[in-house]
Write an enzyme that holds these catalytic residues in place. Sequence first.
Site, PDB file in Angstrom:
ATOM      1  N   SER A 109       0.897  -1.206  -0.007  1.00  0.00           N
ATOM      2  CA  SER A 109      -0.041   0.126  -0.060  1.00  0.00           C
ATOM      3  C   SER A 109       0.956   1.111  -0.122  1.00  0.00           C
ATOM      4  O   SER A 109       1.907   1.338   0.516  1.00  0.00           O
ATOM      5  CB  SER A 109      -0.824  -0.114   1.167  1.00  0.00           C
ATOM      6  OG  SER A 109      -1.558   1.089   1.381  1.00  0.00           O
ATOM      7  N   GLU A 137       0.107   3.814   1.786  1.00  0.00           N
ATOM      8  CA  GLU A 137       0.342   4.341   3.077  1.00  0.00           C
ATOM      9  C   GLU A 137       1.725   3.787   3.850  1.00  0.00           C
ATOM     10  O   GLU A 137       1.991   4.475   4.780  1.00  0.00           O
ATOM     11  CB  GLU A 137      -0.866   3.447   3.809  1.00  0.00           C
ATOM     12  CG  GLU A 137      -2.182   4.011   3.528  1.00  0.00           C
ATOM     13  CD  GLU A 137      -2.603   5.575   4.164  1.00  0.00           C
ATOM     14  OE1 GLU A 137      -1.877   5.956   5.205  1.00  0.00           O
ATOM     15  OE2 GLU A 137      -3.397   6.141   3.454  1.00  0.00           O
ATOM     16  N   TYR A 189      -1.677   0.087  10.462  1.00  0.00           N
ATOM     17  CA  TYR A 189      -2.220  -0.598   9.249  1.00  0.00           C
ATOM     18  C   TYR A 189      -0.851  -0.524   8.258  1.00  0.00           C
ATOM     19  O   TYR A 189      -0.366  -1.459   7.659  1.00  0.00           O
ATOM     20  CB  TYR A 189      -3.329   0.088   8.590  1.00  0.00           C
ATOM     21  CG  TYR A 189      -3.618  -0.218   7.113  1.00  0.00           C
ATOM     22  CD1 TYR A 189      -4.074  -1.454   6.582  1.00  0.00           C
ATOM     23  CD2 TYR A 189      -3.136   0.473   5.936  1.00  0.00           C
ATOM     24  CE1 TYR A 189      -4.176  -1.908   5.391  1.00  0.00           C
ATOM     25  CE2 TYR A 189      -3.149   0.235   4.517  1.00  0.00           C
ATOM     26  CZ  TYR A 189      -3.747  -1.076   4.229  1.00  0.00           C
ATOM     27  OH  TYR A 189      -3.854  -1.538   2.989  1.00  0.00           O
TER      28      TYR A 189
END
Length: 350
Positions: free
Chosen positions: A146, A148, A170
């Site tokens: 990801s 992120e 996460y």
Amino acid sequence: MALSPCVTFPLIPAMTKTALITGITGQDGSYLTDLLLEKGYQVHGIVRRSSTFNTDRIDHVYKDPHESSNLHLHYGDLTDGQNMTNLVLDIQPDEIYNLGAQSHVRVSFDSPVYTVQTVGLGSLNVLEAARQLNKQKATRVYQASSSEMFGDVIETPQTETTPFQPQSPYACAKVYAFHQTVNYRHAYDLFASNGILFNHESPRRGETFVTRKITRAATRIKLGLQDKLYLGNLDAKRDWGYAKDYVEGMWRILQHDEPDDFVLATGETQTIRQFLDYTFEALDLDWNKYVEIDPRYFRPTEVDLLLGDYSKAKTKLGWEPETSCKQLAELMVEHDLELAKTELAQKSLS
């Protein structure tokens, strides 16, 4: 619709590939299922056992007699390593797409341990199962990484070599999964690749994610079913693409000659304010009249800017996005307006 606890397999032509998808009932899993079935794959998906079915996103193929013969669902959980290994050894997939996770960044602050168990250790369980299968038969693994992971970015745009600065439980778990994937590639000679996907949305996006939250609310506001939309940081910038475009990139990553890591992105960034503009303009509304800021939706640590450079994927895979953010917002609005109309009709009958 019943799932058999036993694994049964039809006779498959020699050239037919078999794929296993974790997270098959999610946004990406459902689009990837469509793509692989179109390409003639036998597709196996893992779903968690619950008292109700959560197969809405794949019902259009699961309930189709023609397609369902090539689609097989199995109960399982990423946190159960032994079960994962048993399934992989039974199914013997040519390709494994690990898309399952607790994938909501804001929720990961509230449930950090569970998030790490599913995202981090879950990926390790998939890799270890693939390693065991790889002793008998070559298999390829796609790990859903990801954007992120870049977090508090130190360079823009972000590429495959940009250092990770995760800003959420996460993202931290995804960084762990990324490095384990690279480690299994080098240490065990496993064909294991990371797709570092920037934000990708669709009408199948969960309604708690900000883009879908916006399009669902805007269409309900248009029809008088809702008065206000409450959001957090409107200045966060994201690189938003269409999930249907991105699953094509996932597949291409596993067709590449060598395992590698690839950024999939649009190369453009918009603020949440801009996504509001696209959405409400499609409905001839001014979002400023309906949107209010709620501190509950701010993250404890925010990621302010994500912008991906997909040039490596374009050069080596021939992949590039086909849908702009504005087009994406408009197709999501079109879909959600129909949902709102159905809701209004049902309300008028009650």
